[in-house]
Design an enzyme around this catalytic site. Structure first.
Site, PDB file in Angstrom:
ATOM      1  N   LEU A 177       0.836  -1.191   0.000  1.00 36.13           N
ATOM      2  CA  LEU A 177       0.000   0.000   0.000  1.00 36.13           C
ATOM      3  C   LEU A 177       0.874   1.246   0.000  1.00 36.13           C
ATOM      4  CD1 LEU A 177      -2.529  -1.183   2.718  1.00 36.13           C
ATOM      5  CD2 LEU A 177      -2.711  -1.387   0.242  1.00 36.13           C
ATOM      6  N   CYS A 178       0.357   2.285  -0.615  1.00 31.23           N
ATOM      7  CA  CYS A 178       1.103   3.536  -0.695  1.00 31.23           C
ATOM      8  C   CYS A 178       1.371   4.087   0.700  1.00 31.23           C
ATOM      9  CB  CYS A 178       0.333   4.572  -1.506  1.00 31.23           C
ATOM     10  SG  CYS A 178       0.690   4.339  -3.242  1.00 31.23           S
ATOM     11  N   PRO A 179       2.525   4.658   0.962  1.00 34.00           N
ATOM     12  CA  PRO A 179       3.594   4.965   0.006  1.00 34.00           C
ATOM     13  C   PRO A 179       4.666   3.876  -0.117  1.00 34.00           C
ATOM     14  CG  PRO A 179       4.149   5.965   2.077  1.00 34.00           C
ATOM     15  CD  PRO A 179       2.892   5.152   2.307  1.00 34.00           C
ATOM     16  N   LEU A 180       4.383   2.672   0.355  1.00 35.32           N
ATOM     17  CA  LEU A 180       5.456   1.676   0.359  1.00 35.32           C
ATOM     18  C   LEU A 180       6.035   1.377  -1.020  1.00 35.32           C
ATOM     19  CD1 LEU A 180       4.591  -0.828   3.202  1.00 35.32           C
ATOM     20  CD2 LEU A 180       6.340   0.926   3.127  1.00 35.32           C
ATOM     21  N   ASP A 184      -1.292  -0.968  -6.197  1.00 31.19           N
ATOM     22  CA  ASP A 184      -2.003   0.155  -5.594  1.00 31.19           C
ATOM     23  C   ASP A 184      -2.066   1.317  -6.576  1.00 31.19           C
ATOM     24  OD1 ASP A 184      -2.820   2.379  -4.090  1.00 31.19           O
ATOM     25  OD2 ASP A 184      -2.109   1.446  -2.252  1.00 31.19           O
TER      26      ASP A 184
END
Lengths: 80, 428, 239
Positions: free
Chosen positions: A17-20, A44
């Site tokens: 999931l953002c920001p990963l 994502d």
């Protein structure tokens, strides 16, 4: 067209999931030589804006960013 | 270290000086009562992470350059220059800190170590030692708003994809995810991912809310990085949007630090009062359920526990609404011990999840959380903070906790009567 | 002996008094004139009314219930010290003026006996607490965290307390004589009464005051300013 480009590192960012996704690309950019290319695949939709924004604000280059089915595929070139 | 750089760094301390900081630096008795409050110190026993020690590094600079006694008798306070050794340790202890402020809770003088460390971050940034990753994430967010035309289409088309999923989930072909809607009641500020947009959209749809989705994510890496100017710019993106659209309230998604930034920090940074309310999405959902605007069934029959994210609970003031929501969804709610304002930090806050060098340390620092989760015997641990969930997912894996880590909104969706979800479940 | 007493019980007291008052004044002035943080640093749950916030601040400062929960032993010794120090302070007010009512109830002898007991207990408790703090600072993270300031203050406190106890337990001089000395200081006509000078505790008063003066002179420049700062810092907790 991406077949013509030599990819130095493949990153599987599916499910992150953002920001990963952006974090992983950033962490790995120094693992390719200057001029090297990372191919990253994320699921994502936020990554579609985030990864290009990261690349441009850090002075790297997005060679392509596109949707393939439900996946988002990026080619990022290390510039410096 | 040359005198020029020392002047620069002490100049930062001077610029950031305020009454609270000065008092914190003057009054700490080094009693170390804070040692058992910090999950990182408790899990590692490493002196670097003892809260008073983290603050002591700033105090050493303060004593030498801001007090006469420290200037003349530095040995008395171990006062010293902000040299490489000091900055090395400061980097480690400051960027490791999750900003949970549990040490402040137990301190007899309520010394806000996290506040002292926010100044430490400014000093590190001035020394060119700000954490690179957090800085990049902050810059990317600012770049996105400065060059918004470049990203607008991509962002909106992402929303359209989520809207298609929403139509399916609600079984309503007219369901929509509005953007740029002037005069809407609520501007909902999500995270960049679909996971924080779709459930909220379904909830707003069912409750018949007049809402609009922010173009920007609420996450604020400028805050974690420690640059107040960048942090303000990042929050300005949706705050300005809210003013432009004339909404009644800004609702922040299930996130910890973004809520605190929006609710507490932003007005102080800009010096202007918001012409709208700021609420957390869980406050809104709790209200909908209690008002009967949102119908949910008590559909979860495994034990559920709740983890208070530090920025939502102790530092945000939301304790009961999430618990009430979970109780409305689950037959067996089990609080952790301790809980609410005494809740242990899970170890995932402060941007540490983005700092890969600290990954092993971060998981180790979750020791207390692991013990707490085990003690509840819960099968689901719900928490409204992305960083907390990432950390607890990590702990779940490495410690074999055998629980499901869930966002509250996801649980709400599961207990709503949504035709699309049923089909998906039957199909699976 | 006379020179020593002249320095510690007369000149030193004036110097210490001036430095202490001016130093604390300067400290408070600095705090008051430094602008407040625009960010509210309070934590939840917090009282909604101003009165509630002040009550919570007083409770947090005077009783420190949160600290009690996390390290009860340290809290116990800290409370012991502070309460005993307050009692000792109140007792020392007899130096300025004898309390009303009490001496009439107890009689002169009874009053001195009562003061002896109360002062003895307070002095002993303070000494035990300071010894505990010294012991605590000799090991583990407490030792690592300690700086010379911490030991200096503990040493000064220990000196004050031991000499005070010495006068209390060994000496046979009572408040009236000490009051004569102290009132003469207040009147700027310093006299050291013969009853003290020629007693077995003349030198202990001198040494007691030596430590007291040093402590008071260093006080405004040390972490002991928490005696005042803790009130406002704890108020920030509810803002």
């Amino acid at each position: 067209m991406s077949d013509d480009i030599k990819v130095d590192l493949e990153l599987d960012l599916k499910g992150l999931l953002c920001p990963l996704p952006m974090v992983r690309v950033s962490q790995n950019i120094t693992n390719v030589p200057v001029g090297g290319v990372i191919r990253a695949v994320a699921t994502d939709p936020g990554a579609m804006a985030d990864i290009p924004a990261w690349a441009q604000s850090t002075g790297n280059e997005i060679m392509s960013a596109g949707k393939e089915g439900s996946e988002f595929v990026f080619l990022v070139k290390r510039v410096k | 270290m040359d005198s020029q750089q020392i002047t620069t760094l002490t100049g930062v301390l001077d610029k950031k000086m305020n009454r609270q900081l000065k008092q914190y630096l003057d009054i700490c008795a080094r009693c170390a009562i804070c040692k058992d409050a910090c999950h990182q110190y408790v899990a590692t026993g490493d002196f670097t992470y003892l809260p008073a020690r983290r603050a002591e590094l700033i105090r050493q600079i303060y004593k030498k350059y801001f007090t006469k006694t420290g200037e003349f008798v530095p040995a008395l306070y171990e006062a010293r220059d902000p040299d490489e050794n000091l900055l090395d340790e400061l980097y480690e202890s400051t960027y490791a800190c999750t900003g949970c402020r549990r040490c402040m809770y137990y301190c007899p003088f309520s010394i806000d170590t996290a506040w002292i460390l926010s100044v430490a971050k400014a000093i590190l940034i001035a020394a060119g030692r700000g954490n690179e990753m957090l800085g990049q994430l902050a810059d990317a967010a600012i770049f996105k708003s400065d060059n918004f035309d470049m990203f607008r289409d991509v962002i909106v088309s992402g929303f359209k994809d989520i809207e298609a999923e929403l139509k399916e989930l609600t079984g309503d072909p007219s369901a929509e995810i509005p953007v740029d809607k002037k005069g809407a009641d609520i501007l909902y500020v999500a995270l960049a991912g679909a996971h924080s947009i779709l459930p909220a959209a379904a909830i707003f749809h069912e409750a018949g809310t007049s809402w609009t989705l922010s173009m920007f994510e609420s996450a604020n890496y400028g805050f974690f990085f420690g640059d107040a100017e960048k942090a303000r710019k990042i929050a300005d993106r949706f705050m300005d949007e809210a003013v432009r659209l004339g909404v009644k309230e800004v609702v922040i998604t299930e996130c910890g630090h973004a809520y605190r930034v929006a609710n507490i920090f932003h007005e102080a940074w800009t010096g202007k009062k918001h012409p709208f309310k700021v609420r957390h999405i869980l406050e809104v959902i709790d209200e909908y359920i209690k008002d009967g605007r949102l119908k949910v069934s008590r559909c979860i029959d495994v034990p559920v526990s709740y983890h208070d994210p530090c920025q939502v609970g102790r530092n945000g003031g939301i304790f009961e609404q999430p618990r009430d929501i979970v109780r409305a969804l689950a037959t067996d709610f089990r609080d952790m011990t301790p809980n609410r304002e005494q809740q242990w930090c899970c170890g995932g806050g402060g941007g540490i999840v983005a700092i890969s060098e600290m990954d092993a340390f971060r998981l180790k620092s979750g020791k207390k959380k692991v013990e707490q989760i085990r003690a509840t015997g819960a099968k689901i641990v719900a928490s409204p903070c992305e960083n907390c969930r990432l950390q607890m997912e990590g702990l779940n894996e490495t410690e074999d906790l055998g629980v499901r880590i869930a966002a509250i909104m996801d649980l709400v969706i599961e207990c709503m009567d949504l035709p699309g979800r049923k089909q998906a479940a039957e199909g699976a | 002996m006379d020179t020593y007493l002249q320095i510690t019980t007369v000149v030193g007291v004036y110097v210490a008094g001036v430095v202490f008052v001016a130093g604390m004044g300067w400290r408070i002035y600095q705090w008051a004139t430094t602008p407040k943080s625009p960010v509210r640093l309070g934590m939840f749950p917090k009282p909604k009314t101003r009165g509630g916030r002040i009550i919570k601040m007083l409770k947090d400062t005077l009783i420190a219930p949160h600290s009690a929960r996390i390290e009860p032993r340290m809290w116990l010794f800290a409370m012991m010290f502070h309460v005993a120090a307050l009692a000792a302070f109140v007792g020392h007010l007899r130096l300025i003026q004898e309390y009303p009512i009490l001496p009439e109830l107890l009689g002169a002898e009874g009053m001195n006996a009562f003061a002896g007991w109360a002062g003895g207990i307070a002095g002993t408790l303070m000494m035990v607490a300071v010894l505990y703090w010294i012991a605590r600072r000799t090991f583990g993270p407490f030792k690592q965290l300690s700086v010379p300031e911490d030991y200096l203050l503990l040493a000064l406190l220990l000196g004050v307390i031991i000499m005070g106890n010495h006068m209390r337990f060994i000496g046979h001089v009572h408040a009236a004589d000490y009051r004569e000395w102290f009132q003469s200081l207040l009147a700027f006509k310093p006299v050291i009464p013969d009853s003290i000078r020629f007693s077995n505790v003349g030198w202990s008063l001198g040494t007691h005051m030596l430590f007291v003066n040093a402590l008071l002179i260093y006080f405004p420049f040390s972490k002991l300013v928490h005696t005042i700062g803790s009130f406002s810092a704890n108020l920030v907790r509810s803002e």
